[in-house]
Design an enzyme around this catalytic site. Structure first.
Site, PDB file in Angstrom:
ATOM      1  N   GLY A 209       0.819  -1.784   0.111  1.00  0.00           N
ATOM      2  CA  GLY A 209       0.561   0.396   0.519  1.00  0.00           C
ATOM      3  C   GLY A 209       0.927   1.429  -0.044  1.00  0.00           C
ATOM      4  O   GLY A 209       2.026   0.934  -0.563  1.00  0.00           O
ATOM      5  N   ASN A 210       0.282   2.075   0.284  1.00  0.00           N
ATOM      6  CA  ASN A 210       1.047   3.849   0.663  1.00  0.00           C
ATOM      7  C   ASN A 210       0.696   4.693   1.616  1.00  0.00           C
ATOM      8  O   ASN A 210      -0.761   4.328   1.839  1.00  0.00           O
ATOM      9  CB  ASN A 210       1.110   4.145  -0.849  1.00  0.00           C
ATOM     10  CG  ASN A 210      -0.222   5.076  -2.156  1.00  0.00           C
ATOM     11  OD1 ASN A 210      -0.978   5.689  -0.958  1.00  0.00           O
ATOM     12  ND2 ASN A 210      -0.119   4.230  -2.678  1.00  0.00           N
TER      13      ASN A 210
END
Ligand code: C5P
Length: 402
Positions: A209-210
């Site tokens: 993810g980020n």
């Protein structure tokens, strides 16, 4: 009569600038607005309710009950009736109470019950205005989406000169007119907005993810919706929420899911704002079971995800607007320009991780807009809702030129 039929709650607090609220009220009524005045107890020390009820043609609301007959003044009803609440003048005390939900008077309960947007015109002495406690509270109000009408520099009641004078009533009226005009600008238009990160599944419990919080994309969706547009908001996993009646949220997890929703939604729209931080790579295979620790290194092979913005750029008609974002850590302008052309965007919004206050998670952002004519506009550090309003203004400019 530019405000004909508009319902405005005018909140007045205990400042010497309260006398200007009478001019403001007179001007609003002249423009055709129906105004319900709410005064704090301290405001009545500066200007009488008789003046304000005579000018508005309505009893002033100030206490929770009428003392002699127990009539209940419903802040909830006012919150539902209003198209806009304007608090002018707003003292440091009221701003602090608004920021922290200290409901010890009818004005604050009305503010907390307000369904409509709120505009705040601070008035105070220069040192009070610039005190970090007050500045922080103003920032909190901005983060709630409240509009702040900045006070002016000038002579103050104390005799000192500086920033703190409430903006003049005629200027506040122009801000109010502009607010209502904006609400009509995108009526009958439909936009697609992407927001948040994407999560690319490695196995049933892990993902790539980020740090994107979705705040910027949600603020853009709300700003478009406030301008009258219907918005389809395709959102990755985020904790921010919206209750705006004009926004339908489509929740997705991965880049591929986001892509599929966007290519279906885009053809019916007048444009799209691609604000999501989409993963560029996703695991080639997702394991069915949780991957166990082993003695060897774990290698996960990644494959590229679809570039949603670029795909929509290919599908785009002459009438549709397409806006992208670029978050760069180096060679910002060149990279942003290259992306705008490659993805066939009408303009690109550049934000840099190098700017303090800009980027992930925070409530503020500092942007540069670059368009197809190579015109660059640099904006100040602002709240994400104000940044969203600037982006919507640019969208309006591009639509007008199509
Ligand atoms: O190429 P880069 O990821 O830096 O481009 C950023 C812009 O492209 C953003 O507007 C982002 O929402 C969009 N994008 C996309 N799909 C991807 C990657 C980026 O829509 N797979």
């Amino acid at each position: 009569m530019r405000l004909k039929g508009k319902h405005i709650v005018l909140g007045i607090t205990g400042s010497i600038a309260a006398y200007k609220a009478a001019y403001l009220l007179r001007g609003l009524v002249k423009e055709g607005a129906e105004v319900q005045v709410v005064m704090t107890p301290a405001a009545k020390e500066f200007i009488t309710p008789v003046t304000m009820s005579a000018l508005s043609g309505k009893p002033v609301a100030s206490e929770f009950f009428t003392a002699n007959d127990g009539t209940w003044h419903s802040h909830v009803d006012m919150g539902q009736w209003a198209d806009l609440m304007v608090i002018a003048p707003a003292t440091a005390a009221t701003i602090g109470k608004m920021a922290h939900a200290v409901c010890d008077n009818l004005l604050i309960t009305t503010y907390l019950s307000m369904k409509s947007p709120v505009m705040v015109a601070p008035a105070m002495d220069l040192d009070m205005f610039r005190h970090p406690a007050n500045q922080k509270n103003i920032e909190i109000l901005r983060s709630y989406g409240n509009m702040i009408v900045e006070p002016r520099e000038g002579e103050l009641a104390s005799g000192l000169i500086g920033k703190g004078r409430m903006e003049e009533p005629d200027v506040i009226i122009e801000e109010i007119v502009k607010f209502f005009d904006r609400k009509k600008k995108l009526l009958n238009k439909h936009f697609l907005v992407t927001a948040g990160p994407t999560f690319e599944r490695i196995d049933p419990v892990r993902f790539i993810g980020n740090h994107s919080s979705g705040k910027m994309g949600y603020a853009i969706a709300e700003s478009l919706a406030d301008s009258g547009a219907l918005v389809t908001l395709v959102s990755g996993p985020v904790t921010v929420k919206t209750n705006h009646p004009n926004i339908s949220v489509v929740k997705v997890m991965s880049a591929d899911e986001m892509y599929r929703q966007c290519v279906v939604a885009f053809p019916g729209t007048d444009g799209a704002v691609m604000c999501a931080a989409v993963a560029d790579f996703t695991p080639e295979n997702t394991a069915n079971q949780k991957i166990k620790r082993g003695a060897d290194d774990l290698v996960i092979r990644l494959k590229p995800t679809p570039d949603i913005a670029a795909e929509l750029g290919k599908m785009k008609t002459d009438k549709q607007v397409l806006v992208g974002f670029a978050l760069e850590t180096q060679d910002e302008l060149e990279n942003a320009l290259r992306k705008m052309k490659k993805k066939n965007l009408d303009f690109i919004v550049l934000n840099s991780l190098n700017d303090p206050g800009a980027g992930f998670g925070v409530d503020t952002n500092k942007i540069t807009i670059i368009d197809r004519n190579n015109i660059q506009q640099n904006f100040e550090l602002k709240s994400k809702s104000e940044v969203a309003a600037d982006i919507v203004d640019k969208i309006l400019e591009v639509i007008a030129g199509k």
